[in-house]
Design a protein around this motif. Sequence first.
Motif, PDB file in Angstrom:
ATOM      1  N   LYS A 141       0.825  -1.202   0.000  1.00  0.00           N
ATOM      2  CA  LYS A 141       0.000   0.000   0.000  1.00  0.00           C
ATOM      3  C   LYS A 141       0.864   1.258   0.000  1.00  0.00           C
ATOM      4  N   PHE A 142       0.236   2.355  -0.411  1.00  0.00           N
ATOM      5  CA  PHE A 142       0.875   3.659  -0.334  1.00  0.00           C
ATOM      6  C   PHE A 142       0.619   4.261   1.042  1.00  0.00           C
ATOM      7  N   ARG A 143       1.652   4.843   1.605  1.00  0.00           N
ATOM      8  CA  ARG A 143       1.480   5.597   2.845  1.00  0.00           C
ATOM      9  C   ARG A 143       1.589   7.074   2.518  1.00  0.00           C
ATOM     10  N   VAL A 144       0.553   7.827   2.863  1.00  0.00           N
ATOM     11  CA  VAL A 144       0.481   9.251   2.520  1.00  0.00           C
ATOM     12  C   VAL A 144       0.446  10.068   3.803  1.00  0.00           C
ATOM     13  N   ARG A 145       1.397  10.983   3.913  1.00  0.00           N
ATOM     14  CA  ARG A 145       1.486  11.858   5.085  1.00  0.00           C
ATOM     15  C   ARG A 145       0.995  13.249   4.696  1.00  0.00           C
ATOM     16  N   VAL A 146       0.081  13.810   5.495  1.00  0.00           N
ATOM     17  CA  VAL A 146      -0.509  15.109   5.181  1.00  0.00           C
ATOM     18  C   VAL A 146      -0.423  16.029   6.387  1.00  0.00           C
ATOM     19  N   LYS A 147      -0.568  17.331   6.080  1.00  0.00           N
ATOM     20  CA  LYS A 147      -0.617  18.336   7.136  1.00  0.00           C
ATOM     21  C   LYS A 147      -1.928  19.100   7.013  1.00  0.00           C
ATOM     22  N   ASP A 148      -2.652  19.184   8.108  1.00  0.00           N
ATOM     23  CA  ASP A 148      -3.860  19.995   8.176  1.00  0.00           C
ATOM     24  C   ASP A 148      -3.419  21.442   8.389  1.00  0.00           C
ATOM     25  N   LEU A 149      -3.651  22.288   7.403  1.00  0.00           N
ATOM     26  CA  LEU A 149      -3.154  23.663   7.478  1.00  0.00           C
ATOM     27  C   LEU A 149      -3.936  24.518   8.462  1.00  0.00           C
ATOM     28  N   ASN A 150      -5.091  24.072   8.891  1.00  0.00           N
ATOM     29  CA  ASN A 150      -5.855  24.809   9.899  1.00  0.00           C
ATOM     30  C   ASN A 150      -5.349  24.546  11.305  1.00  0.00           C
ATOM     31  N   THR A 151      -4.909  23.307  11.563  1.00  0.00           N
ATOM     32  CA  THR A 151      -4.484  22.930  12.915  1.00  0.00           C
ATOM     33  C   THR A 151      -2.987  22.708  13.024  1.00  0.00           C
ATOM     34  N   SER A 152      -2.292  22.644  11.867  1.00  0.00           N
ATOM     35  CA  SER A 152      -0.846  22.332  11.815  1.00  0.00           C
ATOM     36  C   SER A 152      -0.545  20.921  12.306  1.00  0.00           C
ATOM     37  N   GLU A 153      -1.554  20.076  12.338  1.00  0.00           N
ATOM     38  CA  GLU A 153      -1.349  18.694  12.766  1.00  0.00           C
ATOM     39  C   GLU A 153      -1.045  17.802  11.571  1.00  0.00           C
ATOM     40  N   PHE A 154      -0.210  16.782  11.798  1.00  0.00           N
ATOM     41  CA  PHE A 154       0.171  15.828  10.764  1.00  0.00           C
ATOM     42  C   PHE A 154      -0.568  14.512  11.003  1.00  0.00           C
ATOM     43  N   SER A 155      -0.856  13.832   9.894  1.00  0.00           N
ATOM     44  CA  SER A 155      -1.463  12.507   9.997  1.00  0.00           C
ATOM     45  C   SER A 155      -1.026  11.662   8.813  1.00  0.00           C
ATOM     46  N   GLU A 156      -1.166  10.350   8.958  1.00  0.00           N
ATOM     47  CA  GLU A 156      -0.813   9.414   7.888  1.00  0.00           C
ATOM     48  C   GLU A 156      -1.978   8.478   7.631  1.00  0.00           C
ATOM     49  N   ASP A 157      -2.058   8.033   6.367  1.00  0.00           N
ATOM     50  CA  ASP A 157      -3.100   7.079   6.017  1.00  0.00           C
ATOM     51  C   ASP A 157      -2.572   6.185   4.900  1.00  0.00           C
ATOM     52  N   CYS A 158      -3.217   5.043   4.724  1.00  0.00           N
ATOM     53  CA  CYS A 158      -2.769   4.074   3.716  1.00  0.00           C
ATOM     54  C   CYS A 158      -3.810   3.946   2.604  1.00  0.00           C
TER      55      CYS A 158
END
Length: 461
Positions: A141-158
Motif C-alpha cells: 500500500k501507499f502511505r500518505v502523510r498530510v498536514k492539516d493547514l488549519n491545525t498544523s497537525e500531521f497525519s498518515e493514512d494508507c
Amino acid sequence: MADISKQRVCVIGAGPSGCSALRAFQTAKTKGAEIPEIVCYEKQAVPSGLWNFTWRTGLDGKGEPIHGSQYRHLWSNGPKECLEFADYTFKEHFGVDIPSYPPREVLIHYINGRLDKAGVRNWVRFNTVVQDCCFEEGTGKFRVRVKDLNTSEFSEDCFDYVLCCSGHFSTPNVPEFDGLNSFTGRVLHSHDYRNAEEFKGQNVLIIGTSYSAEDIASQCYKFGAKSLTLSWRTNPMSFHWPDNFKTVPLLQKVDGRTCTFKDGQTAEIDAIIMCTGYIHHFPFMRENLRLKTANRLWIDSLHEGMAWPGNPRLFYIGMQDQWLTFNMFDAQAWWVRDVILGRISLPDRSVMESEWKKWRAAEDALDGTDESCIRFQADYVKRLIEQTDYPSFDMEGVVQTFLEWEHNKHENIMTFRDKAHKSIMDGSQAPVHHTPWLTAFDDSIECFVQQKKDGGYVAAK
C-alpha cells in the motif's frame, strides 16, 4: 480481485484534473457500480486549483507556496467549445448560450458547478497538503502523510491507489541573465503577475513565446503599457502585433535599465516579465515514484500518459503539454477509474515501455505545426474515450474549432476573442460578446452572463 468497495484511492489535488477523477468515480457509482473509498487532499480552501485568483505571491497565509498563476482580467485564451465537458455543457450550467471566450470568474463557476452537481465535495479534505507519498512493499500500500493547514497537525493514512492530480503550472522556470541584479525596475515571472494596470505607461519586456507571453503582452497593451518588447529564444511569435510592439532575440545582459539582446539591439525597459514556463515538480512524491519530464505531448515514463510503469497503482493525470484540457482530463480520469475497477487491464512493464517508445517516436515525427500537435493530442483523447463509457463527441469538430481559433489569432491577435464558435457537445451557437475584448473592462460573471439573460448579446454572423 479484492473487493473494490474495501479499496481506498488517494487523489492529490482538487483542481480540474482532480475534479475529473472525482466525477469519474461518482458517475460509475450512479450507474450502480461498486467503487472504492475516495479521499481527495486539496491544500487550498476551495476546489478548482489554479483557476482560483489570489492577490498573494510567494507564500500563502499558511506558509505554503502559492499554487495558482491567475491574474486580474484573465479571459480564456482558447475557445470554451474546445474544453467543454461532454457530460455538462456551458448551456446546461448557465441556462443560456454565452460567448466563446469567458473570463476566469465564469470558467471557475462552470468547473465548480459540475463538482456540485456530482455532490462529491465531501470527498475532499480542504486545507490539507500532502507532504510525503511512499509505497510500502511489505503491505503493498501507499502511505500518505498530510498536514492539516488549519491545525498544523500531521497525519498518515494508507491507500491502495494514488492519483496525482496536482498540476504542473505552479513551479516557475526562472532563467538567469547577466547583470539582472543591476536592473532598477520590476522583475517577475508570469506566476507572480497579477495586474496589468501596474504597467500602464511603462516599457515592458516580455521574455518567452508561450501562451502566457501572448496573453500578458496583449493585456499590458489593453491596459495602456507604453511599449512591449518581445524577446524569444528559439522562434518569435508570428502575430501581427500593434505598432508599439517590437520583437527581438533573447536577452543577453542588463545594465541598469538598458537591456541588450543577442543581435546587439538595446532597449530602455521599466519592467521585465519572464513568461518562461514551469517545471513538473512533485517534492511530496518519493524519488522512485516521482515523475520527471519536460512539458511535451508525450511525457516521459508514463504508460498511456498516466500509469507509472514501476508501480501501476500510481497514476498522474493532466501532466501533458495541453491543447485539450478539461475534456482530456475527463478522458484520462475515466480511463484510470476503469483500470482501478478492473474494466481495463494493464500490460506488463516491457509492453508498457515498448508502447511508450512507439508513441514518443510518433510525437518526434510530428512536423511541428500547430495542426499536427492538435491532431496528435486529439487522437490520444479519442483513443482513451473509446475504451470507457465517457460520452463520445466529434473530435474532428474540436480540431476544426482549434484551427479556426489559430486562424483568427494570426489574423488579429487582439480581436480573436470577439469571434464566436459552435458547441461540439450540444450544437448551440455562441453569441458575439456585447463589447469587443480590447474595450471590455468589466470581466465579472454578472456582466458576462447576466447581460445575455437580459438580451444584451447579438447573434453570431
